[in-house]
Design an enzyme around this catalytic site. Structure first.
Site, PDB file in Angstrom:
ATOM      1  N   GLY A 119      -7.112   3.468  11.095  1.00  0.00           N
ATOM      2  CA  GLY A 119      -7.863   2.224  10.901  1.00  0.00           C
ATOM      3  C   GLY A 119      -8.043   1.827   9.446  1.00  0.00           C
ATOM      4  CB  THR A 120      -7.062   3.282   6.117  1.00  0.00           C
ATOM      5  OG1 THR A 120      -5.869   3.778   6.662  1.00  0.00           O
ATOM      6  CG2 THR A 120      -8.005   4.410   5.859  1.00  0.00           C
ATOM      7  N   GLY A 121      -5.852   0.588   7.311  1.00  0.00           N
ATOM      8  CA  GLY A 121      -5.176  -0.686   6.999  1.00  0.00           C
ATOM      9  C   GLY A 121      -6.012  -1.870   7.472  1.00  0.00           C
ATOM     10  CB  CYS A 122      -7.724  -2.569  10.720  1.00  0.00           C
ATOM     11  SG  CYS A 122      -6.386  -2.066  11.789  1.00  0.00           S
ATOM     12  CB  THR A 160      -6.085   8.049   7.427  1.00  0.00           C
ATOM     13  OG1 THR A 160      -5.122   8.665   8.292  1.00  0.00           O
ATOM     14  CG2 THR A 160      -6.370   8.969   6.260  1.00  0.00           C
ATOM     15  CE  LYS A 215      -1.713  -1.685   3.707  1.00  0.00           C
ATOM     16  NZ  LYS A 215      -2.415  -1.934   4.971  1.00  0.00           N
TER      17      LYS A 215
END
Ligand SMILES: Cc1ncc(COP(=O)(O)OP(=O)(O)O)c(N)n1
Ligand code: TZP
Ligand code: MG
Length: 561
Positions: free
Chosen positions: A276-279, A274, A241
């Site tokens: 928590g976007t990865g989870c 942003t 990412k």
């Protein structure tokens, strides 16, 4: 040894009586409560019984018609509610998938940073894994914060014992606030045990670098190299990412499936929210996989969902820290309507694509609604309102009526060109051409659930439509047409060339009718259907023409099988 027991035995087995008290004890005491002898006995009894009943209970689950796709997340809790287990639960709920949870750590955390971490003992992580995996049918496991090497090992052991459809690994190492969530020793566990089992791993720039002994990643080209090197560690697919890549206006992620690289490009959403976007992305990929998507569509759908949620939440204010959470459910504001809409685009609906035309309706003295009703009654499988000279207000009113008609037949209704009209009447999607609003902007305005089609005459345009998040391409004009002025004809050869290269399903358009529809379907094997204007609407009886064309197309489909 597991053995099958009759249903009656299952119903009256001690597992059902022992389980609640076991769980009550867990809730009322600390993690070490299992050390007491009586608990150990209960625990043993519970799992011996569960193991004996395992086949019976699994058969019951798999035979059920009401089975809901199920993701198990193995991750840490975020007290601020933005990331970790809390984000996973919300993402899965928003994507309409059941989510069970195994908590690996409890963090004291907010929008400012991580104030404390309490790691759950690995035995108790194992206990949670057993509780879920013995009892429930899990489709996909998604991992987040795995704070110790032993927890990684415990997880891998469970995964070997209970294989699932897919494993999604988000190699969480550092929080958005910069706090370390997994120590150096965990890296060895990732590299040696977990990644070889993973169907996809989703590192950000820092995590990809950490997995590769801190090689610096500064460009998309570095991300590609990293994706390849991480792939060599064993996961089937890698998504690096690029959100944190400096000097980039767009967010570019690199997806590598072991053979090809894909750059997934989306405009950067200007927001601090942003956290928590990865989870959320990893959980959404897991959710789509659980629903049955292929890996690449799961990644695209998940990205689309996260981008839409970020965009909806860009001005949200929760907490005083630098990075706020976003609202996973805003995209589903209209939740009731979303529920009875089709869940995702089904390319088979492109078979008989009816495109309306205001001047033809005027000529034959029909309202748009009459024309649409006759077409869907005759078997149109998707409808597009192409009302080039309608007044906006008139267009919206007519579209609302047509939408009701189409919904009652379960047929999607798209709007040509006018994203504003599609939004105003909550249509199922839009069709845009090369000089209309770009598909990626239409996507960010319409959200992840709507259908977007793009007109394409070339392979490059088809590639762009796919990158932009479209659902299908309209390819033509195949034959000369008087419906669209100055439209270049690409012929059957042009159609074949674009359709063969397109990663998106395609519908053929332009001069198609009863006399040549079967030729189109036969000569271009992967075309999904035909889009037709005059052959349906510049005729006396729309119903009859649609019925006849439907018959021809159904026969063409049968002869393909
Ligand atoms: C299914 C389908 N394919 C192509 C078109 C043409 O769209 P566009 O190129 O934007 O031209 P107009 O229809 O807007 O004149 C279409 N409408 N539908
Ligand atoms: C809108 C459009 N885009 C490419 S050809 C075309 C017109 C198709 O109309 P017809 O089916 O009457 O040839
Ligand atoms: Mg157009």
């Amino acid at each position: 040894m597991a053995c099958a027991l009759p249903l009656e035995r299952y119903k009256s087995s001690t597992s059902l009586q022992v389980a609640p008290s076991v769980f009550r004890q867990v809730r009322n005491s600390s993690f070490v409560s299992w050390n007491s002898d009586s608990n150990k006995k209960n625990q043993r009894q519970f799992f011996v019984t569960m193991q004996a009943d395992n086949r019976v209970s699994r058969n019951m689950h798999t035979s059920s018609d009401n089975k809901i796709p199920h993701v198990l997340t193995v991750a840490g809790s975020d007290s601020g509610g933005g990331a970790g287990i809390q984000a996973d639960l919300k993402a899965c709920a928003a994507r309409r998938v059941y989510c069970s949870t195994v908590i690996t750590a409890v963090t004291a955390q907010n929008t400012v940073g991580v104030q404390g971490v309490n790691i759950v003992p690995e035995d108790f992580v194992a206990e949670q894994l057993r509780s879920v995996l013995y009892d429930m049918h899990v489709d996909v496991v998604k991992t987040g914060m795995l704070p110790s090497l032993n927890i990684v090992k415990v997880l891998c052991r469970s995964l070997r014992e209970f294989p699932v459809k897919a494993l999604v690994v988000d190699p969480v190492m550092v929080s958005t606030s910069g706090d370390v969530l997994a120590g150096h020793s965990v890296l060895a566990g990732f590299r040696e045990e977990l990644l070889p089992m993973a169907d996809i791993v989703t590192p950000n720039i820092k995590e990809a670098s950490a997995l590769l002994n801190n090689v610096p990643l500064r460009s998309v080209s570095d991300m590609r190299t990293a994706a390849k090197l991480i792939h060599d560690l064993g996961p089937r697919n890698v998504l690096v990412k690029g959100g944190d890549l400096p000097d980039s206006l767009d967010a570019i992620d690199v997806f590598f499936d072991g053979e090809e690289f894909y750059e997934l490009c989306s405009p950067r959403v200007n927001t601090h929210n942003t956290h928590g976007t990865g989870c959320t992305l990893a959980s959404s990929i897991a959710a789509e996989l659980a629903k049955g998507s292929s890996m690449f569509s799961a990644v695209k759908l998940a990205k689309r969902y996260v981008e839409t949620a970020l965009d909806y939440s860009k001005d949200l204010f929760i907490g005083n820290g630098a990075q706020g959470p976003f609202d996973h459910f805003l995209a589903l504001k209209n939740i009731d309507q979303c529920c009875h809409r089709q869940d995702s685009f089904n390319p088979n609906c492109l078979l008989l694509y009816a495109v309306t035309d205001s001047s033809m309706n005027r000529k034959w003295g029909r309202s748009i609604a009459d024309a649409v009703k006759a077409a869907v009654e005759g078997g149109a499988t998707i409808v597009q309102l192409r009302e080039k000279d309608a007044e906006t207000r008139e267009f919206i009113d007519a579209a609302k009526v047509c939408l009701e008609i189409c919904r009652s037949y379960g047929v999607p209704l798209l709007i040509n060109d006018r994203i504003d009209v599609a939004l105003a009447c909550d249509a199922d999607g839009v069709h845009v051409g090369q000089s209309d609003m770009p598909a990626h902007l239409a996507r960010s305005l319409l959200g992840p659930e709507k259908i977007i089609g793009v007109s394409c005459k070339t392979i490059e345009q088809a590639e762009q439509a796919w990158v932009d998040g479209a659902d299908y391409i309209g390819c033509g004009g195949v034959y000369p047409t008087s419906t669209k002025a100055n439209n270049r004809t690409i012929g059957l050869d042009g159609l074949r060339e674009v359709c063969q290269a397109s990663k998106l399903p395609a519908v053929a358009i332009g001069g198609i009718g009863l006399s040549n529809a079967s030729v189109v379907m036969e000569s271009v094997p992967n075309v999904k259907g035909v889009a037709v204007v005059s052959a349906l609407f510049d005729r006396e009886c729309v119903l009859t023409e649609t019925r006849n064309l439907h018959t021809v197309l159904s026969e063409a489909m049968l002869s393909r099988k």
